[in-house]
Enzyme design. Sequence first.
Site, PDB file in Angstrom:
ATOM      1  N   LYS A   1       2.054 -20.418 -35.300  1.00  0.00           N
ATOM      2  CA  LYS A   1       0.822 -21.062 -35.749  1.00  0.00           C
ATOM      3  C   LYS A   1       1.116 -21.754 -37.073  1.00  0.00           C
ATOM      4  O   LYS A   1       2.039 -21.358 -37.798  1.00  0.00           O
ATOM      5  CB  LYS A   1      -0.256 -19.992 -35.966  1.00  0.00           C
ATOM      6  CG  LYS A   1      -1.664 -20.508 -35.928  1.00  0.00           C
ATOM      7  CD  LYS A   1      -2.261 -20.525 -34.538  1.00  0.00           C
ATOM      8  CE  LYS A   1      -3.640 -21.137 -34.542  1.00  0.00           C
ATOM      9  NZ  LYS A   1      -4.278 -21.142 -33.237  1.00  0.00           N
TER      10      LYS A   1
ATOM     11  N   GLY B   1     -22.794 -20.065 -29.147  1.00  0.00           N
ATOM     12  CA  GLY B   1     -21.907 -21.185 -29.495  1.00  0.00           C
ATOM     13  C   GLY B   1     -21.705 -22.129 -28.334  1.00  0.00           C
ATOM     14  O   GLY B   1     -21.077 -21.780 -27.339  1.00  0.00           O
TER      15      GLY B   1
ATOM     16  N   GLY C   1     -20.105 -25.224 -28.231  1.00  0.00           N
ATOM     17  CA  GLY C   1     -19.196 -26.288 -28.660  1.00  0.00           C
ATOM     18  C   GLY C   1     -18.376 -26.809 -27.501  1.00  0.00           C
ATOM     19  O   GLY C   1     -18.818 -26.793 -26.351  1.00  0.00           O
TER      20      GLY C   1
ATOM     21  N   VAL D   1     -15.887 -25.613 -25.888  1.00  0.00           N
ATOM     22  CA  VAL D   1     -15.684 -24.657 -24.788  1.00  0.00           C
ATOM     23  C   VAL D   1     -17.032 -24.111 -24.288  1.00  0.00           C
ATOM     24  O   VAL D   1     -17.290 -24.074 -23.080  1.00  0.00           O
ATOM     25  CB  VAL D   1     -14.796 -23.466 -25.232  1.00  0.00           C
ATOM     26  CG1 VAL D   1     -14.542 -22.532 -24.058  1.00  0.00           C
ATOM     27  CG2 VAL D   1     -13.478 -23.947 -25.814  1.00  0.00           C
TER      28      VAL D   1
ATOM     29  N   TYR E   1     -20.144 -25.151 -24.262  1.00  0.00           N
ATOM     30  CA  TYR E   1     -21.034 -25.994 -23.447  1.00  0.00           C
ATOM     31  C   TYR E   1     -20.467 -26.182 -22.033  1.00  0.00           C
ATOM     32  O   TYR E   1     -21.180 -26.082 -21.040  1.00  0.00           O
ATOM     33  CB  TYR E   1     -21.309 -27.348 -24.111  1.00  0.00           C
ATOM     34  CG  TYR E   1     -22.572 -27.977 -23.566  1.00  0.00           C
ATOM     35  CD1 TYR E   1     -23.800 -27.728 -24.169  1.00  0.00           C
ATOM     36  CD2 TYR E   1     -22.548 -28.749 -22.400  1.00  0.00           C
ATOM     37  CE1 TYR E   1     -24.980 -28.245 -23.641  1.00  0.00           C
ATOM     38  CE2 TYR E   1     -23.718 -29.268 -21.863  1.00  0.00           C
ATOM     39  CZ  TYR E   1     -24.929 -29.027 -22.489  1.00  0.00           C
ATOM     40  OH  TYR E   1     -26.097 -29.524 -21.964  1.00  0.00           O
TER      41      TYR E   1
HETATM   42  P1  NAD Z   1     -16.287 -25.808 -31.448  1.00  0.00           P
HETATM   43  O1  NAD Z   1     -16.159 -25.974 -32.903  1.00  0.00           O
HETATM   44  O2  NAD Z   1     -16.270 -27.010 -30.564  1.00  0.00           O
HETATM   45  O3  NAD Z   1     -17.624 -24.991 -31.089  1.00  0.00           O
HETATM   46  C1  NAD Z   1     -18.116 -23.934 -31.824  1.00  0.00           C
HETATM   47  C2  NAD Z   1     -19.636 -23.934 -31.637  1.00  0.00           C
HETATM   48  O4  NAD Z   1     -20.166 -22.773 -32.274  1.00  0.00           O
HETATM   49  C3  NAD Z   1     -20.328 -25.143 -32.273  1.00  0.00           C
HETATM   50  O5  NAD Z   1     -21.246 -25.702 -31.368  1.00  0.00           O
HETATM   51  C4  NAD Z   1     -21.024 -24.547 -33.506  1.00  0.00           C
HETATM   52  O6  NAD Z   1     -22.194 -25.254 -33.851  1.00  0.00           O
HETATM   53  C5  NAD Z   1     -21.319 -23.152 -33.011  1.00  0.00           C
HETATM   54  N1  NAD Z   1     -21.554 -22.170 -34.072  1.00  0.00           N
HETATM   55  C6  NAD Z   1     -20.963 -22.074 -35.273  1.00  0.00           C
HETATM   56  N2  NAD Z   1     -21.435 -21.027 -35.952  1.00  0.00           N
HETATM   57  C7  NAD Z   1     -22.344 -20.431 -35.144  1.00  0.00           C
HETATM   58  C8  NAD Z   1     -23.172 -19.284 -35.273  1.00  0.00           C
HETATM   59  N3  NAD Z   1     -23.176 -18.543 -36.375  1.00  0.00           N
HETATM   60  N4  NAD Z   1     -23.968 -18.942 -34.229  1.00  0.00           N
HETATM   61  C9  NAD Z   1     -23.977 -19.695 -33.103  1.00  0.00           C
HETATM   62  N5  NAD Z   1     -23.218 -20.789 -32.933  1.00  0.00           N
HETATM   63  C10 NAD Z   1     -22.417 -21.151 -33.944  1.00  0.00           C
HETATM   64  O7  NAD Z   1     -15.117 -24.780 -31.020  1.00  0.00           O
HETATM   65  P2  NAD Z   1     -14.504 -24.507 -29.584  1.00  0.00           P
HETATM   66  O8  NAD Z   1     -13.268 -25.300 -29.430  1.00  0.00           O
HETATM   67  O9  NAD Z   1     -15.584 -24.589 -28.554  1.00  0.00           O
HETATM   68  O10 NAD Z   1     -14.034 -22.989 -29.761  1.00  0.00           O
HETATM   69  C11 NAD Z   1     -14.978 -21.937 -29.759  1.00  0.00           C
HETATM   70  C12 NAD Z   1     -14.242 -20.618 -29.975  1.00  0.00           C
HETATM   71  O11 NAD Z   1     -13.244 -20.438 -28.978  1.00  0.00           O
HETATM   72  C13 NAD Z   1     -13.491 -20.514 -31.320  1.00  0.00           C
HETATM   73  O12 NAD Z   1     -13.512 -19.175 -31.732  1.00  0.00           O
HETATM   74  C14 NAD Z   1     -12.063 -20.899 -30.942  1.00  0.00           C
HETATM   75  O13 NAD Z   1     -11.111 -20.352 -31.847  1.00  0.00           O
HETATM   76  C15 NAD Z   1     -11.962 -20.276 -29.569  1.00  0.00           C
HETATM   77  N6  NAD Z   1     -10.956 -20.895 -28.689  1.00  0.00           N
HETATM   78  C16 NAD Z   1     -11.048 -22.217 -28.386  1.00  0.00           C
HETATM   79  C17 NAD Z   1     -10.088 -22.793 -27.548  1.00  0.00           C
HETATM   80  C18 NAD Z   1     -10.161 -24.248 -27.149  1.00  0.00           C
HETATM   81  O14 NAD Z   1      -9.486 -24.629 -26.161  1.00  0.00           O
HETATM   82  N7  NAD Z   1     -10.945 -25.073 -27.810  1.00  0.00           N
HETATM   83  C19 NAD Z   1      -9.045 -21.999 -27.029  1.00  0.00           C
HETATM   84  C20 NAD Z   1      -9.006 -20.635 -27.344  1.00  0.00           C
HETATM   85  C21 NAD Z   1      -9.963 -20.099 -28.179  1.00  0.00           C
END
Ligand code: NAD
Length: 347
Positions: free
Chosen positions: A80, A177, A179, A181, A183
């Site tokens: 990382k 959440g 976001g 993933v 949605y």
């Molecule tokens: P993102 O930033 O697109 O989405 C995060 C969402 O959470 C946003 O809509 C944000 O507004 C919301 N949020 C933030 N604080 C909040 C709270 N206190 N209560 C409710 N909602 C809140 O991130 P992502 O890429 O969708 O990733 C989401 C999680 O999954 C993270 O923990 C990330 O580390 C993990 N993850 C993501 C991936 C990937 O492929 N993107 C892979 C493995 C793990």
Amino acid sequence: MSYFDLVDFDHHEQVVYCSDEQSGLKAIIAIHNTNLGPAAGGCRFWDYSNDADALKDVLRLSKGMTYKNAMAGLKLGGGKAVIIGNPKKLKSEELLKAFGRAVNNLNGRYYTAEDVNITTADMAIAHQETPFVSGLEGKSGNPGPFTAYGTLLGIKAAVKFKLGKDTLSGVRVAVQGLGSVGYSLCEQLKAEGAELIVTDINQETLDKAAKELNATVVGLDDIYSQDVDVYAPCALGSSINDESIKQLKAIIIAGCANNQLAEARHDQVLKDLGILYTPDYVINAGGIINVALEIYETEYCAKTATSLVENIYNTLMQVFEKAAQEDLPTGVVADQMARDIIANGHK
Ligand code: NAD
């Protein structure tokens, strides 16, 4: 302070501090373990309060990647990178190129990709200086939809194991959440007939989910106490803690967020309460599986990536069954299985 005595130091193979005076780059790259192949894991750009916090984060995240890649069946080790500073002020083409040169200096021992505050466009700039970048537009691209698909399959495995149901029809899922993933996961859950209860800090996204997915919107603090079958943490880490556990009515926890348990002991607490916890790094491996194909192959193929993501269902079933047989928490069992693979290779 001795670096080697840090709580989060886990015999990492290599930790590199990188800087570039002109662009202001300050970064740390940690390679945790390369037994299974070159280290792979994203690059996070974050305004840490101090360098010690950045080091702690990169040590923990790189170790997590070793376990995640092992359980995903990948021939990749764990690594990382963190770039230290406020991305809004510091991010520039020069800085991203300097980061690319730092990655290049590791000669392929570490492959980088997007993570928090680093986009596919940023990675394209770093790629001008190094071939050791994955997740590029036109190749594997945004990992979000693959992570969402893997998470859906993980929820299905947990529902089958805990509720004996082959379908998600009528299963109630609370998603924290929405976001990249979260949605996409909700869209897929909806298509499978699940009922959605959602929360987010972004009102626009919530309105969209209510309108398009008929989701019930609840307040940020109300998500834990919903009368649901599954709680899916898809926002930040540490959402499973002493306070939230007291409120939970769900009997399954299965979501995509990294580092869901505030403390390792919460694994046992959940087991004692009869709540099935789906270990985060196993269920959320869809994105890295997709990225891995870009690292292995000259021609990236989304269809192959999708079929590899489908293994997440069986891997989780193995974790659940072993945990039940040995009367152990699921997180402990996943860690044991990962360590065995790292030591002995994939069978
Ligand atoms: P993102 O930033 O697109 O989405 C995060 C969402 O959470 C946003 O809509 C944000 O507004 C919301 N949020 C933030 N604080 C909040 C709270 N206190 N209560 C409710 N909602 C809140 O991130 P992502 O890429 O969708 O990733 C989401 C999680 O999954 C993270 O923990 C990330 O580390 C993990 N993850 C993501 C991936 C990937 O492929 N993107 C892979 C493995 C793990």
